[in-house]
Scaffold this motif. Sequence first.
Motif, PDB file in Angstrom:
ATOM      1  N   VAL A  64      35.496  66.054  -0.878  1.00  0.00           N
ATOM      2  CA  VAL A  64      35.225  65.682   0.514  1.00  0.00           C
ATOM      3  C   VAL A  64      34.235  66.605   1.198  1.00  0.00           C
ATOM      4  O   VAL A  64      33.807  66.335   2.319  1.00  0.00           O
ATOM      5  CB  VAL A  64      36.542  65.633   1.330  1.00  0.00           C
ATOM      6  N   GLN A  65      33.838  67.685   0.546  1.00  0.00           N
ATOM      7  CA  GLN A  65      32.845  68.563   1.140  1.00  0.00           C
ATOM      8  C   GLN A  65      31.484  67.884   1.250  1.00  0.00           C
ATOM      9  O   GLN A  65      30.651  68.287   2.061  1.00  0.00           O
ATOM     10  CB  GLN A  65      32.721  69.860   0.323  1.00  0.00           C
ATOM     11  N   ASN A  66      31.257  66.858   0.451  1.00  0.00           N
ATOM     12  CA  ASN A  66      29.995  66.122   0.484  1.00  0.00           C
ATOM     13  C   ASN A  66      30.304  64.633   0.673  1.00  0.00           C
ATOM     14  O   ASN A  66      30.816  63.994  -0.240  1.00  0.00           O
ATOM     15  CB  ASN A  66      29.218  66.340  -0.821  1.00  0.00           C
ATOM     16  N   PRO A  67      30.009  64.057   1.849  1.00  0.00           N
ATOM     17  CA  PRO A  67      30.340  62.647   2.086  1.00  0.00           C
ATOM     18  C   PRO A  67      29.710  61.707   1.063  1.00  0.00           C
ATOM     19  O   PRO A  67      30.301  60.683   0.713  1.00  0.00           O
ATOM     20  CB  PRO A  67      29.789  62.389   3.494  1.00  0.00           C
ATOM     21  N   HIS A  68      28.510  62.030   0.587  1.00  0.00           N
ATOM     22  CA  HIS A  68      27.857  61.152  -0.387  1.00  0.00           C
ATOM     23  C   HIS A  68      28.656  61.104  -1.682  1.00  0.00           C
ATOM     24  O   HIS A  68      28.682  60.077  -2.371  1.00  0.00           O
ATOM     25  CB  HIS A  68      26.433  61.642  -0.654  1.00  0.00           C
ATOM     26  N   VAL A  69      29.295  62.202  -2.023  1.00  0.00           N
ATOM     27  CA  VAL A  69      30.155  62.221  -3.198  1.00  0.00           C
ATOM     28  C   VAL A  69      31.454  61.471  -2.913  1.00  0.00           C
ATOM     29  O   VAL A  69      31.889  60.622  -3.699  1.00  0.00           O
ATOM     30  CB  VAL A  69      30.463  63.670  -3.633  1.00  0.00           C
ATOM     31  N   ALA A  70      32.066  61.753  -1.780  1.00  0.00           N
ATOM     32  CA  ALA A  70      33.364  61.159  -1.455  1.00  0.00           C
ATOM     33  C   ALA A  70      33.292  59.641  -1.384  1.00  0.00           C
ATOM     34  O   ALA A  70      34.192  58.943  -1.858  1.00  0.00           O
ATOM     35  CB  ALA A  70      33.879  61.727  -0.138  1.00  0.00           C
ATOM     36  N   PHE A  71      32.214  59.105  -0.801  1.00  0.00           N
ATOM     37  CA  PHE A  71      32.118  57.656  -0.657  1.00  0.00           C
ATOM     38  C   PHE A  71      31.602  56.975  -1.919  1.00  0.00           C
ATOM     39  O   PHE A  71      31.551  55.757  -1.975  1.00  0.00           O
ATOM     40  CB  PHE A  71      31.232  57.306   0.542  1.00  0.00           C
ATOM     41  N   ASP A  72      31.229  57.751  -2.937  1.00  0.00           N
ATOM     42  CA  ASP A  72      30.869  57.154  -4.221  1.00  0.00           C
ATOM     43  C   ASP A  72      32.052  56.395  -4.820  1.00  0.00           C
ATOM     44  O   ASP A  72      31.880  55.394  -5.510  1.00  0.00           O
ATOM     45  CB  ASP A  72      30.419  58.249  -5.198  1.00  0.00           C
ATOM     46  N   CYS A  73      33.252  56.910  -4.573  1.00  0.00           N
ATOM     47  CA  CYS A  73      34.464  56.208  -5.011  1.00  0.00           C
ATOM     48  C   CYS A  73      35.496  56.339  -3.891  1.00  0.00           C
ATOM     49  O   CYS A  73      36.483  57.072  -3.999  1.00  0.00           O
ATOM     50  CB  CYS A  73      34.995  56.783  -6.326  1.00  0.00           C
ATOM     51  N   ALA A  74      35.221  55.642  -2.805  1.00  0.00           N
ATOM     52  CA  ALA A  74      36.028  55.782  -1.599  1.00  0.00           C
ATOM     53  C   ALA A  74      37.475  55.370  -1.827  1.00  0.00           C
ATOM     54  O   ALA A  74      38.388  55.918  -1.208  1.00  0.00           O
ATOM     55  CB  ALA A  74      35.416  54.960  -0.465  1.00  0.00           C
ATOM     56  N   THR A  75      37.696  54.403  -2.702  1.00  0.00           N
ATOM     57  CA  THR A  75      39.064  53.968  -2.981  1.00  0.00           C
ATOM     58  C   THR A  75      39.872  55.104  -3.615  1.00  0.00           C
ATOM     59  O   THR A  75      41.065  55.263  -3.332  1.00  0.00           O
ATOM     60  CB  THR A  75      39.069  52.737  -3.899  1.00  0.00           C
ATOM     61  N   ALA A  76      39.238  55.901  -4.453  1.00  0.00           N
ATOM     62  CA  ALA A  76      39.921  57.045  -5.062  1.00  0.00           C
ATOM     63  C   ALA A  76      40.344  58.051  -4.001  1.00  0.00           C
ATOM     64  O   ALA A  76      41.487  58.539  -4.000  1.00  0.00           O
ATOM     65  CB  ALA A  76      39.002  57.721  -6.082  1.00  0.00           C
ATOM     66  N   VAL A  77      39.429  58.363  -3.101  1.00  0.00           N
ATOM     67  CA  VAL A  77      39.738  59.310  -2.030  1.00  0.00           C
ATOM     68  C   VAL A  77      40.825  58.744  -1.125  1.00  0.00           C
ATOM     69  O   VAL A  77      41.755  59.448  -0.716  1.00  0.00           O
ATOM     70  CB  VAL A  77      38.468  59.645  -1.223  1.00  0.00           C
ATOM     71  N   SER A  78      40.720  57.460  -0.813  1.00  0.00           N
ATOM     72  CA  SER A  78      41.727  56.818   0.028  1.00  0.00           C
ATOM     73  C   SER A  78      43.110  56.885  -0.614  1.00  0.00           C
ATOM     74  O   SER A  78      44.107  57.165   0.065  1.00  0.00           O
ATOM     75  CB  SER A  78      41.340  55.358   0.279  1.00  0.00           C
ATOM     76  N   SER A  79      43.171  56.650  -1.921  1.00  0.00           N
ATOM     77  CA  SER A  79      44.470  56.675  -2.602  1.00  0.00           C
ATOM     78  C   SER A  79      45.073  58.072  -2.594  1.00  0.00           C
ATOM     79  O   SER A  79      46.285  58.239  -2.415  1.00  0.00           O
ATOM     80  CB  SER A  79      44.329  56.166  -4.035  1.00  0.00           C
ATOM     81  N   ALA A  80      44.234  59.097  -2.762  1.00  0.00           N
ATOM     82  CA  ALA A  80      44.734  60.472  -2.737  1.00  0.00           C
ATOM     83  C   ALA A  80      45.223  60.855  -1.346  1.00  0.00           C
ATOM     84  O   ALA A  80      46.269  61.502  -1.188  1.00  0.00           O
ATOM     85  CB  ALA A  80      43.644  61.440  -3.203  1.00  0.00           C
ATOM     86  N   LEU A  81      44.492  60.440  -0.323  1.00  0.00           N
ATOM     87  CA  LEU A  81      44.904  60.725   1.050  1.00  0.00           C
ATOM     88  C   LEU A  81      46.175  59.958   1.414  1.00  0.00           C
ATOM     89  O   LEU A  81      47.042  60.480   2.130  1.00  0.00           O
ATOM     90  CB  LEU A  81      43.777  60.370   2.015  1.00  0.00           C
ATOM     91  N   ALA A  82      46.291  58.733   0.923  1.00  0.00           N
ATOM     92  CA  ALA A  82      47.512  57.961   1.181  1.00  0.00           C
ATOM     93  C   ALA A  82      48.723  58.626   0.536  1.00  0.00           C
ATOM     94  O   ALA A  82      49.808  58.680   1.127  1.00  0.00           O
ATOM     95  CB  ALA A  82      47.341  56.541   0.657  1.00  0.00           C
TER      96      ALA A  82
END
Length: 209
Positions: A64-82
């Motif tokens: 998440v330090q780099n939005p371009h990286v985080a949104f490359d697989c936003a579903t992955a980040v969303s699942s981890a945050l959930a």
Amino acid sequence: RAQGPPLPEAQVPPGLRPWLGRDNCGTERWVAFHSGLAQIVGHFNHLEFAPALSSLVELLRPVVQNPHVAFDCATAVSSALALASQCAEQLQFPVLTARLRQLAAVFGSFDYQMKGEDYIDQSPWPVRWMDSMEGILRSMALLKMHEAQVEPARKLPTRRALVDSRGSSNVLRVAIVSVCDYDPGTTPLARLSQINKDMYAHRHGYETI
């Protein structure tokens, strides 16, 4: 637009169009992320909520330090945050739970718009679109209950809250000063604004000037 239908391609801002249907979740970074998340799910399933939450922080930090990286697989980040929000809920951190749910929705909504609900629901990530939306509503309701318990003044008009906190003597007086320089012969905006301010002030025990 988190709960509305995905935007038609023609309505997507030009800067976002390259992201439509783009799926980078199969790259090495995200395969490793999935492996790490799977281990954390094991902690969660064994009711080890605090270690799971700490591990999720470490898993998410470099991404998440780099939005371009985080949104490359936003579903992955969303699942981890959930999953982090579920840990926080089990640990009875209602504020943190709600904020993590909101963050999860930001990333989930991105892929919802760019790829659609089926993409999220059929992905290998432990998240489902409607479940995440219902989770937000539940966590926000719990947060409101928590706030009402720890800060009863939130439910009171502002003037009443000030009286209760300061005592009936030496009460701070609050007024709203509003200036609307419109020609009443051209537009009713000044009058409409005054009515709006009067209603707000009356509701909260203020005065209008």
